[in-house]
Scaffold this motif. Sequence first.
Motif, PDB file in Angstrom:
ATOM      1  N   LYS A  24       0.834  -1.205   0.000  1.00 56.67           N
ATOM      2  CA  LYS A  24       0.000   0.000   0.000  1.00 56.67           C
ATOM      3  C   LYS A  24       0.872   1.260   0.000  1.00 56.67           C
ATOM      4  N   GLU A  25       1.980   1.229   0.720  1.00 55.02           N
ATOM      5  CA  GLU A  25       2.878   2.381   0.748  1.00 55.02           C
ATOM      6  C   GLU A  25       3.476   2.662  -0.625  1.00 55.02           C
ATOM      7  N   TYR A  26       3.794   1.613  -1.358  1.00 53.69           N
ATOM      8  CA  TYR A  26       4.457   1.775  -2.658  1.00 53.69           C
ATOM      9  C   TYR A  26       3.473   1.921  -3.816  1.00 53.69           C
ATOM     10  N   LYS A  27       2.312   1.293  -3.693  1.00 53.72           N
ATOM     11  CA  LYS A  27       1.360   1.277  -4.817  1.00 53.72           C
ATOM     12  C   LYS A  27       0.102   2.106  -4.540  1.00 53.72           C
ATOM     13  N   SER A  28      -0.058   2.559  -3.326  1.00 54.78           N
ATOM     14  CA  SER A  28      -1.181   3.390  -2.864  1.00 54.78           C
ATOM     15  C   SER A  28      -2.506   2.630  -2.749  1.00 54.78           C
ATOM     16  N   HIS A  29      -2.572   1.413  -3.275  1.00 54.47           N
ATOM     17  CA  HIS A  29      -3.795   0.617  -3.194  1.00 54.47           C
ATOM     18  C   HIS A  29      -3.420  -0.855  -3.311  1.00 54.47           C
ATOM     19  N   LEU A  30      -4.401  -1.719  -3.094  1.00 52.62           N
ATOM     20  CA  LEU A  30      -4.190  -3.163  -3.206  1.00 52.62           C
ATOM     21  C   LEU A  30      -5.068  -3.787  -4.290  1.00 52.62           C
ATOM     22  N   LYS A  31      -6.311  -3.368  -4.351  1.00 51.69           N
ATOM     23  CA  LYS A  31      -7.260  -3.975  -5.281  1.00 51.69           C
ATOM     24  C   LYS A  31      -6.789  -3.848  -6.726  1.00 51.69           C
ATOM     25  N   GLY A  32      -6.848  -4.962  -7.440  1.00 51.01           N
ATOM     26  CA  GLY A  32      -6.495  -4.969  -8.853  1.00 51.01           C
ATOM     27  C   GLY A  32      -5.040  -5.243  -9.150  1.00 51.01           C
ATOM     28  N   GLU A  73       9.605  -3.765   4.318  1.00 48.02           N
ATOM     29  CA  GLU A  73       8.680  -4.848   4.645  1.00 48.02           C
ATOM     30  C   GLU A  73       8.956  -5.391   6.043  1.00 48.02           C
ATOM     31  N   ALA A  74      10.241  -5.588   6.362  1.00 50.48           N
ATOM     32  CA  ALA A  74      10.608  -6.091   7.687  1.00 50.48           C
ATOM     33  C   ALA A  74      10.226  -5.088   8.772  1.00 50.48           C
ATOM     34  N   GLU A  75      10.487  -3.808   8.527  1.00 51.54           N
ATOM     35  CA  GLU A  75      10.109  -2.784   9.509  1.00 51.54           C
ATOM     36  C   GLU A  75       8.609  -2.779   9.750  1.00 51.54           C
ATOM     37  N   ASN A  76       7.852  -2.994   8.701  1.00 57.98           N
ATOM     38  CA  ASN A  76       6.401  -2.899   8.812  1.00 57.98           C
ATOM     39  C   ASN A  76       5.781  -4.034   9.614  1.00 57.98           C
ATOM     40  N   ARG A  77       6.558  -5.069   9.915  1.00 59.10           N
ATOM     41  CA  ARG A  77       6.067  -6.066  10.867  1.00 59.10           C
ATOM     42  C   ARG A  77       5.720  -5.372  12.185  1.00 59.10           C
ATOM     43  N   LEU A  78       6.565  -4.444  12.602  1.00 60.54           N
ATOM     44  CA  LEU A  78       6.348  -3.726  13.861  1.00 60.54           C
ATOM     45  C   LEU A  78       5.039  -2.955  13.829  1.00 60.54           C
ATOM     46  N   HIS A  79       4.849  -2.140  12.805  1.00 60.76           N
ATOM     47  CA  HIS A  79       3.693  -1.243  12.768  1.00 60.76           C
ATOM     48  C   HIS A  79       2.387  -2.008  12.567  1.00 60.76           C
ATOM     49  N   ALA A  80       2.412  -3.009  11.688  1.00 58.39           N
ATOM     50  CA  ALA A  80       1.196  -3.791  11.433  1.00 58.39           C
ATOM     51  C   ALA A  80       0.787  -4.585  12.668  1.00 58.39           C
ATOM     52  N   GLN A  81       1.761  -5.146  13.376  1.00 57.42           N
ATOM     53  CA  GLN A  81       1.441  -5.936  14.559  1.00 57.42           C
ATOM     54  C   GLN A  81       0.970  -5.067  15.713  1.00 57.42           C
ATOM     55  N   LYS A  82       1.500  -3.857  15.822  1.00 54.90           N
ATOM     56  CA  LYS A  82       0.981  -2.940  16.838  1.00 54.90           C
ATOM     57  C   LYS A  82      -0.503  -2.670  16.593  1.00 54.90           C
ATOM     58  N   ALA A  83      -0.850  -2.437  15.330  1.00 58.18           N
ATOM     59  CA  ALA A  83      -2.250  -2.187  15.005  1.00 58.18           C
ATOM     60  C   ALA A  83      -3.105  -3.419  15.273  1.00 58.18           C
TER      61      ALA A  83
END
Length: 301
Positions: A141-149, A284-294
């Motif tokens: 999402k950070e790199y592509k701004s969306h997921l769908k499609g 991607e590795a860093e985002n383990r932290l932020h996603a898991q906090k959420a």
Amino acid sequence: MKHLLSMADLSHDEIMEILEMAEDLKEKRMRGKVTDLLKNKSLGMIFEKSSTRTRVSFEVGMADLGGHALYLNYRDLQIGRGETIADTAQVLSRYLAAITARVNNHSTVTELAKYSSIPVINALSDKEHPCQILADFLTIKEYKSHLKGLKLTWVGDGNNVCNSMILGCALMGMEIAVACPPGYEPDEDIVAQAREMGGNVLVTSDPLEAANDADVLYTDVWVSMGDEDERDKRLSDLEAYQINSRLVETAKNDVIVMHCLPAHRGEEISAEVMDGPHSVVFDEAENRLHAQKALILKLMA
């Protein structure tokens, strides 16, 4: 109360809620803003398997949120000496706000959840790894701004991470193509489940076919923990399934390359690609932290 044992335990809207919360928590952390939303809350972390990213991200995440993470090595618990999973789950439920478990067999997390009165998080089993996929989606999402499609191509062993990604892509409206040699395909039941959910899933033995027009290229190690005795056979069987420059050129010009780590350069991914401009593996590795906090916040709420 809700558990996260499989990506299918979440809905599209819940995943988006977690990603938006993760983005907010990431931005706050970058600004040094203190969050004590889980003050006086404790997370128990049961580990049967070794870990770098999972353990550190959960421990740091709980500290960031004002809570406490308790590392519970499987061998140090009474469960390692014969106490039942059911009894362990009921006891830990009296002390903790949630349990995360990194285990050999998926049945362990399902039994923990069955007998726990607090949320249980699958931090990796032989069947799935949903926490990894949440971090992956945050990165995409950070790199592509969306997921769908978008089209995501998985190359290599159709393992537990691949299983979770297949379900995740179905939930988020992403196409997924899995390229693997015979005998290394993802779980048939997972593929069928994803298709029943409306997912667009291709399983092929041709990595070039799978990588064509891909927005994301993804791989994982060929020899996972517990597969060491099969190392030579796996390296031989998967030799043609490396993410390298040729495969990157087959995908879209702005393709991003992902790897859940640890990586073995020269095996599942070339050093040129791993350290090249398309690679986003450390974000991607860093985002383990932020996603898991959420995720923790959502489940503990």
